[in-house]
Design a protein around this motif. Structure first.
Motif, PDB file in Angstrom:
ATOM      1  N   TRP A 178      -7.579   5.380  -9.874  1.00 39.51           N
ATOM      2  CA  TRP A 178      -7.856   4.121 -10.912  1.00 39.51           C
ATOM      3  C   TRP A 178      -9.080   4.329 -11.637  1.00 39.51           C
ATOM      4  O   TRP A 178      -9.169   3.929 -12.921  1.00 39.51           O
ATOM      5  CB  TRP A 178      -7.870   2.703 -10.086  1.00 39.51           C
ATOM      6  CG  TRP A 178      -6.457   2.429  -9.543  1.00 39.51           C
ATOM      7  CD1 TRP A 178      -6.184   2.533  -8.281  1.00 39.51           C
ATOM      8  CD2 TRP A 178      -5.047   2.077 -10.228  1.00 39.51           C
ATOM      9  NE1 TRP A 178      -4.729   2.048  -8.139  1.00 39.51           N
ATOM     10  CE2 TRP A 178      -4.306   1.963  -9.376  1.00 39.51           C
ATOM     11  CE3 TRP A 178      -5.018   1.920 -11.596  1.00 39.51           C
ATOM     12  CZ2 TRP A 178      -2.946   1.338  -9.627  1.00 39.51           C
ATOM     13  CZ3 TRP A 178      -3.902   1.543 -11.960  1.00 39.51           C
ATOM     14  CH2 TRP A 178      -2.804   1.360 -11.064  1.00 39.51           C
ATOM     15  N   ILE A 190      -5.812  -3.844  -4.844  1.00 36.92           N
ATOM     16  CA  ILE A 190      -5.734  -2.599  -3.705  1.00 36.92           C
ATOM     17  C   ILE A 190      -6.064  -2.752  -2.453  1.00 36.92           C
ATOM     18  O   ILE A 190      -5.312  -2.406  -1.541  1.00 36.92           O
ATOM     19  CB  ILE A 190      -6.267  -1.416  -4.480  1.00 36.92           C
ATOM     20  CG1 ILE A 190      -5.466  -1.055  -5.706  1.00 36.92           C
ATOM     21  CG2 ILE A 190      -6.028  -0.180  -3.533  1.00 36.92           C
ATOM     22  CD1 ILE A 190      -6.264   0.091  -6.616  1.00 36.92           C
ATOM     23  N   ASN A 191      -7.465  -3.135  -2.179  1.00 34.53           N
ATOM     24  CA  ASN A 191      -7.673  -3.121  -0.875  1.00 34.53           C
ATOM     25  C   ASN A 191      -7.435  -4.480   0.021  1.00 34.53           C
ATOM     26  O   ASN A 191      -7.834  -4.792   0.968  1.00 34.53           O
ATOM     27  CB  ASN A 191      -9.190  -3.021  -0.737  1.00 34.53           C
ATOM     28  CG  ASN A 191      -9.614  -1.251  -1.179  1.00 34.53           C
ATOM     29  OD1 ASN A 191      -8.633  -0.537  -0.960  1.00 34.53           O
ATOM     30  ND2 ASN A 191     -10.634  -1.184  -1.942  1.00 34.53           N
ATOM     31  N   GLU A 241     -12.483   5.762  -4.286  1.00 31.41           N
ATOM     32  CA  GLU A 241     -11.388   5.504  -5.112  1.00 31.41           C
ATOM     33  C   GLU A 241     -11.502   6.354  -6.426  1.00 31.41           C
ATOM     34  O   GLU A 241     -12.543   6.228  -7.227  1.00 31.41           O
ATOM     35  CB  GLU A 241     -11.112   4.210  -5.523  1.00 31.41           C
ATOM     36  CG  GLU A 241      -9.818   4.014  -6.536  1.00 31.41           C
ATOM     37  CD  GLU A 241      -8.599   4.284  -5.865  1.00 31.41           C
ATOM     38  OE1 GLU A 241      -7.702   4.871  -6.484  1.00 31.41           O
ATOM     39  OE2 GLU A 241      -8.386   4.032  -4.630  1.00 31.41           O
ATOM     40  N   SER A 293       0.499   4.674  -6.382  1.00 32.15           N
ATOM     41  CA  SER A 293      -0.292   3.943  -7.694  1.00 32.15           C
ATOM     42  C   SER A 293       0.153   4.506  -8.811  1.00 32.15           C
ATOM     43  O   SER A 293      -0.051   3.572  -9.898  1.00 32.15           O
ATOM     44  CB  SER A 293      -1.844   4.399  -7.507  1.00 32.15           C
ATOM     45  OG  SER A 293      -2.420   3.994  -6.250  1.00 32.15           O
ATOM     46  N   LYS A 335       0.868  -1.276  -0.035  1.00 33.84           N
ATOM     47  CA  LYS A 335       0.069  -0.091  -0.009  1.00 33.84           C
ATOM     48  C   LYS A 335       0.880   1.347  -0.104  1.00 33.84           C
ATOM     49  O   LYS A 335       0.425   2.362  -0.209  1.00 33.84           O
ATOM     50  CB  LYS A 335      -0.818  -0.192   1.023  1.00 33.84           C
ATOM     51  CG  LYS A 335      -1.742  -1.214   1.279  1.00 33.84           C
ATOM     52  CD  LYS A 335      -3.132  -1.036   0.205  1.00 33.84           C
ATOM     53  CE  LYS A 335      -3.770   0.360   0.599  1.00 33.84           C
ATOM     54  NZ  LYS A 335      -4.787   0.454  -0.270  1.00 33.84           N
TER      55      LYS A 335
END
Length: 276
Positions: free
Chosen positions: A214, A150-151, A211, A120, A116
C-alpha cells in the motif's frame, strides 16, 4: 505434574533453537554485511565474507540521494498513528465480544480474519480511485486509514484473546462500586490488560512499519515511508546491491532496536494467559 526435562533434551532443544534463530537472522546479517562492501564485492562469486575493504560510501551515497529523515518520520507517523487509531476502535469492539458474548461472536471474529485472506491487489483499484477523489493520495492521513483497516482484525482478535483472560467478576465488582462503562474500561480493564495491549501495539507497529504494497501504490514523494525509500534503489538499469543493502539497514535498524529493547514485554504479552 510437570515432566522432568533431562540435560540432554535441554541441550538438544537449545541447539535446535540456536540453529533456527541463526537461519532467521542470517538475511539481516548478510544485508548489514553487504552494506559495507563496494558494488563489485556485493555481487562477487563466490561471495566475499569478511576479507574486503570495509567502506561507508554506500551510506554516504544513500544520504546524498534521499531524505532519510523524511522517510523515517513518515514511517513513524504512519505506523504509530495507524496502531493508535486501531486501538481506539478495537478496544470497545474487543470488550463487547469478550464480556457481552453472543451466539455469533466467533463467527464475527472469523469473518474479520477472513478479510485478511483477500489479496490486497483485489481492492487496490477502488481504494486508489477513492483516495484520488478524496485527495488522500500521497498523504500520511490516507496511509494511516488504510493500514488501520488492514490491521484492525488482528488488533481486535488479539485484544479479545487477552480480555477473555480477565475474570468478568472484577468488572462486575467495579460496576457494583458505582463505576460507569468508561471508568470500567479505562480504570479497571485496560490496566489489567497492559501486557497484552503492549504486545498488540508492538506487533502492529512492526506490521505497519514493514507494509510495502500500500505504501508503494498510494504514495509518491511527500508521504513515502522507508519501504518506498528502499524500493527506490531498484531501477531499470538493475539492482545496486550494496546501496540497496545500506538503505535496507537504515530502514530496519529502528524497528530492530525497538524490538530488542521491548522483547521481554512482547514475549510476556504474547504468552499472557497461556499459563494458569
Amino acid at each position: 505434574m510437570a515432566r522432568a526435562v533431562t540435560p540432554q533434551r535441554k541441550a538438544l532443544n537449545t541447539a535446535i533453537a540456536a540453529i533456527v534463530g541463526a537461519l532467521i537472522f542470517f538475511p539481516i546479517f548478510w544485508t548489514v554485511l553487504t552494506s559495507f562492501k563496494t558494488e563489485a564485492q556485493a555481487i562477487a562469486d563466490p561471495p566475499v565474507w569478511f576479507a574486503f575493504d570495509w567502506t561507508l560510501e554506500n551510506y554516504t551515497a544513500v544520504n546524498q540521494r534521499s531524505d532519510y529523515l523524511l522517510h523515517f518520520w513518515n514511517s513513524v507517523v504512519i505506523s504509530v498513528g495507524s496502531t493508535l487509531l486501531g486501538l481506539v476502535i478495537a478496544v470497545p469492539a474487543a470488550w463487547a465480544m469478550a464480556f457481552v458474548p453472543g451466539r455469533r461472536t466467533k463467527d464475527i471474529l472469523m469473518w474479520m480474519l477472513s478479510t485478511k485472506m483477500l489479496p490486497s491487489v483485489g481492492v487496490l483499484v477502488p481504494i486508489y480511485l477513492l483516495f484520488r477523489q478524496l485527495g488522500l493520495l500521497d498523504t500520511r492521513t490516507g496511509l494511516v486509514i488504510v493500514l488501520t483497516l488492514i490491521n484492525l482484525p488482528i488488533i481486535i482478535w488479539m485484544l479479545y484473546t487477552y480480555f477473555r483472560e480477565i475474570p468478568g467478576e472484577i468488572l462486575e465488582a467495579a460496576r457494583m462500586d458505582g463505576a460507569n462503562l468508561r471508568e470500567e474500561v479505562v480504570h479497571v480493564l485496560l490496566p489489567m490488560a497492559v501486557p497484552g495491549m503492549a504486545s498488540t501495539v508492538l506487533l502492529n507497529i512492526i506490521l505497519a512499519w514493514n507494509e510495502a504494497f500500500w505504501t508503494l501504490n498510494l504514495t509518491a514523494a511527500k508521504a513515502a515511508p522507508l519501504t518506498a525509500f528502499i524500493a527506490s534503489y531498484s531501477s531499470p538499469e538493475g539492482l545496486f546491491y550494496a546501496k540497496l543493502s545500506a538503505a535496507s539497514t537504515m530502514a530496519i535498524a529502528p524497528i530492530l532496536i525497538m524490538g530488542w529493547f521491548s522483547q521481554k514485554q512482547l514475549v510476556r504479552g504474547l504468552t499472557f494467559g497461556a499459563v494458569k
